[in-house]
Each structure stands twice: as structure tokens, then as C-alpha cells.
Design a protein around this motif. Sequence first.
Motif, PDB file in Angstrom:
ATOM      1  N   ARG A  99       0.844  -1.193   0.000  1.00 30.69           N
ATOM      2  CA  ARG A  99       0.000   0.000   0.000  1.00 30.69           C
ATOM      3  C   ARG A  99       0.880   1.245   0.000  1.00 30.69           C
ATOM      4  O   ARG A  99       1.824   1.339   0.781  1.00 30.69           O
ATOM      5  CB  ARG A  99      -0.888  -0.024   1.243  1.00 30.69           C
ATOM      6  N   ASP A 100       0.547   2.177  -0.877  1.00 29.86           N
ATOM      7  CA  ASP A 100       1.261   3.445  -0.902  1.00 29.86           C
ATOM      8  C   ASP A 100       0.573   4.391   0.091  1.00 29.86           C
ATOM      9  O   ASP A 100      -0.449   5.003  -0.226  1.00 29.86           O
ATOM     10  CB  ASP A 100       1.270   4.036  -2.308  1.00 29.86           C
ATOM     11  N   VAL A 101       1.105   4.475   1.286  1.00 31.57           N
ATOM     12  CA  VAL A 101       0.479   5.258   2.346  1.00 31.57           C
ATOM     13  C   VAL A 101       0.425   6.738   1.984  1.00 31.57           C
ATOM     14  O   VAL A 101      -0.552   7.433   2.283  1.00 31.57           O
ATOM     15  CB  VAL A 101       1.235   5.037   3.671  1.00 31.57           C
ATOM     16  N   SER A 102       1.441   7.231   1.293  1.00 35.08           N
ATOM     17  CA  SER A 102       1.487   8.659   0.967  1.00 35.08           C
ATOM     18  C   SER A 102       0.365   9.069   0.019  1.00 35.08           C
ATOM     19  O   SER A 102      -0.078  10.220   0.012  1.00 35.08           O
ATOM     20  CB  SER A 102       2.839   9.023   0.363  1.00 35.08           C
ATOM     21  N   SER A 104      -2.505   7.226  -0.025  1.00 37.94           N
ATOM     22  CA  SER A 104      -3.716   6.649   0.573  1.00 37.94           C
ATOM     23  C   SER A 104      -4.391   5.628  -0.341  1.00 37.94           C
ATOM     24  O   SER A 104      -5.614   5.588  -0.462  1.00 37.94           O
ATOM     25  CB  SER A 104      -4.718   7.741   0.952  1.00 37.94           C
ATOM     26  N   THR A 105      -3.578   4.812  -1.000  1.00 38.14           N
ATOM     27  CA  THR A 105      -4.158   3.788  -1.870  1.00 38.14           C
ATOM     28  C   THR A 105      -4.673   2.616  -1.042  1.00 38.14           C
ATOM     29  O   THR A 105      -4.311   2.440   0.126  1.00 38.14           O
ATOM     30  CB  THR A 105      -3.118   3.269  -2.865  1.00 38.14           C
ATOM     31  N   ASP A 106      -5.511   1.817  -1.673  1.00 36.44           N
ATOM     32  CA  ASP A 106      -5.931   0.571  -1.041  1.00 36.44           C
ATOM     33  C   ASP A 106      -4.785  -0.438  -1.101  1.00 36.44           C
ATOM     34  O   ASP A 106      -3.813  -0.256  -1.837  1.00 36.44           O
ATOM     35  CB  ASP A 106      -7.152  -0.003  -1.773  1.00 36.44           C
ATOM     36  N   TRP A 107      -4.915  -1.496  -0.343  1.00 33.36           N
ATOM     37  CA  TRP A 107      -3.947  -2.573  -0.413  1.00 33.36           C
ATOM     38  C   TRP A 107      -4.061  -3.281  -1.769  1.00 33.36           C
ATOM     39  O   TRP A 107      -5.154  -3.544  -2.257  1.00 33.36           O
ATOM     40  CB  TRP A 107      -4.199  -3.600   0.690  1.00 33.36           C
ATOM     41  N   SER A 108      -2.898  -3.611  -2.337  1.00 34.61           N
ATOM     42  CA  SER A 108      -2.818  -4.510  -3.486  1.00 34.61           C
ATOM     43  C   SER A 108      -2.406  -5.875  -2.958  1.00 34.61           C
ATOM     44  O   SER A 108      -1.625  -5.970  -2.006  1.00 34.61           O
ATOM     45  CB  SER A 108      -1.789  -4.008  -4.508  1.00 34.61           C
ATOM     46  N   TRP A 109      -2.872  -6.943  -3.616  1.00 39.28           N
ATOM     47  CA  TRP A 109      -2.745  -8.289  -3.050  1.00 39.28           C
ATOM     48  C   TRP A 109      -1.935  -9.219  -3.919  1.00 39.28           C
ATOM     49  O   TRP A 109      -2.006  -9.160  -5.158  1.00 39.28           O
ATOM     50  CB  TRP A 109      -4.136  -8.888  -2.857  1.00 39.28           C
ATOM     51  N   GLY A 110      -1.212 -10.124  -3.269  1.00 38.41           N
ATOM     52  CA  GLY A 110      -0.613 -11.258  -3.940  1.00 38.41           C
ATOM     53  C   GLY A 110      -1.634 -12.357  -4.110  1.00 38.41           C
ATOM     54  O   GLY A 110      -2.797 -12.226  -3.742  1.00 38.41           O
ATOM     55  N   GLN A 111      -1.160 -13.495  -4.659  1.00 40.17           N
ATOM     56  CA  GLN A 111      -2.079 -14.588  -4.993  1.00 40.17           C
ATOM     57  C   GLN A 111      -2.417 -15.457  -3.789  1.00 40.17           C
ATOM     58  O   GLN A 111      -3.377 -16.229  -3.829  1.00 40.17           O
ATOM     59  CB  GLN A 111      -1.481 -15.460  -6.111  1.00 40.17           C
ATOM     60  N   GLY A 112      -1.649 -15.348  -2.738  1.00 40.63           N
ATOM     61  CA  GLY A 112      -1.884 -16.150  -1.538  1.00 40.63           C
ATOM     62  C   GLY A 112      -1.072 -17.424  -1.526  1.00 40.63           C
ATOM     63  O   GLY A 112      -0.782 -18.013  -2.569  1.00 40.63           O
ATOM     64  N   THR A 113      -0.702 -17.843  -0.330  1.00 42.28           N
ATOM     65  CA  THR A 113       0.023 -19.099  -0.145  1.00 42.28           C
ATOM     66  C   THR A 113      -0.534 -19.808   1.078  1.00 42.28           C
ATOM     67  O   THR A 113      -0.780 -19.189   2.112  1.00 42.28           O
ATOM     68  CB  THR A 113       1.539 -18.849  -0.020  1.00 42.28           C
TER      69      THR A 113
END
Length: 119
Positions: A99-102, A104-113
Motif C-alpha cells: 500500500r502506498d500510504v502517501s 492513501s491507496t488501497d492494499w494490493s494483493w498477492g495470490q496467496g500461499t
Amino acid sequence: QVQLVESGGGLVQAGGSLRLSCATSQRTFSTHAMGWFRQAPGKDREFVAAVSSTGEPPYYTDSVKGRFTIFRANTRNTVYLQMNNLKTEDTAVYYCAARDVSLSTDWSWGQGTQVTVSS
């Protein structure tokens, strides 16, 4: 576009350890806070740990404090989640997030493990 590539999940007995890895681009790594979330079957996704890009101390959900450590490897553009003394309740799909806090973006996600802890 933020790309996150996770690895390191698996099956481990209770009390054991695993290390999750999440690699990304140098640009993302240098500007984004990096985190780990998890989702157990039948439950909502929950926050586990996060670390900033600007040197502040990492923070953790209470249930993993003292057992999990999140850290950044700057030369590899990779964030790790070292998980020790694993418990059966840690079983979940673990997702890397950025997430780019500066901005204020939403979280971007990986595919999961998948992490599975057996008793």
C-alpha cells in the motif's frame, strides 16, 4: 500496477517454523508499506503484520506478537514473514499486500500461499 509474488507456504507441525517471502519491483518496494494478511476457512481476511517503507517499527496483530517477525530485505525487494512456534489456529491462506500510504491507496494483493499447521 503492483505485482507481488509469494512463496514459502506449506505443511508444518505445531511448534514448527515457516518463512514466507513476497517479492516485488524495486519501485513498489521503495514506496509502499508491505504487509501480510491471512484468511482461514469460513473466516474473514485479517491483518497479521505490516512494515513501512520509511523505517518505522513494524506492527503485529496481538495473536502473533512474539512468534512472527516481518522484515524487509532491501537488496532483494522482498518482504519476509518469519513464523515461529506455529499453532493450529495459524492455518490459513496468507496474502502479501502493499500500500502506498502517501497516496492513501488501497492494499494490493498477492495470490496467496497456504499455510497448514497440524497438531
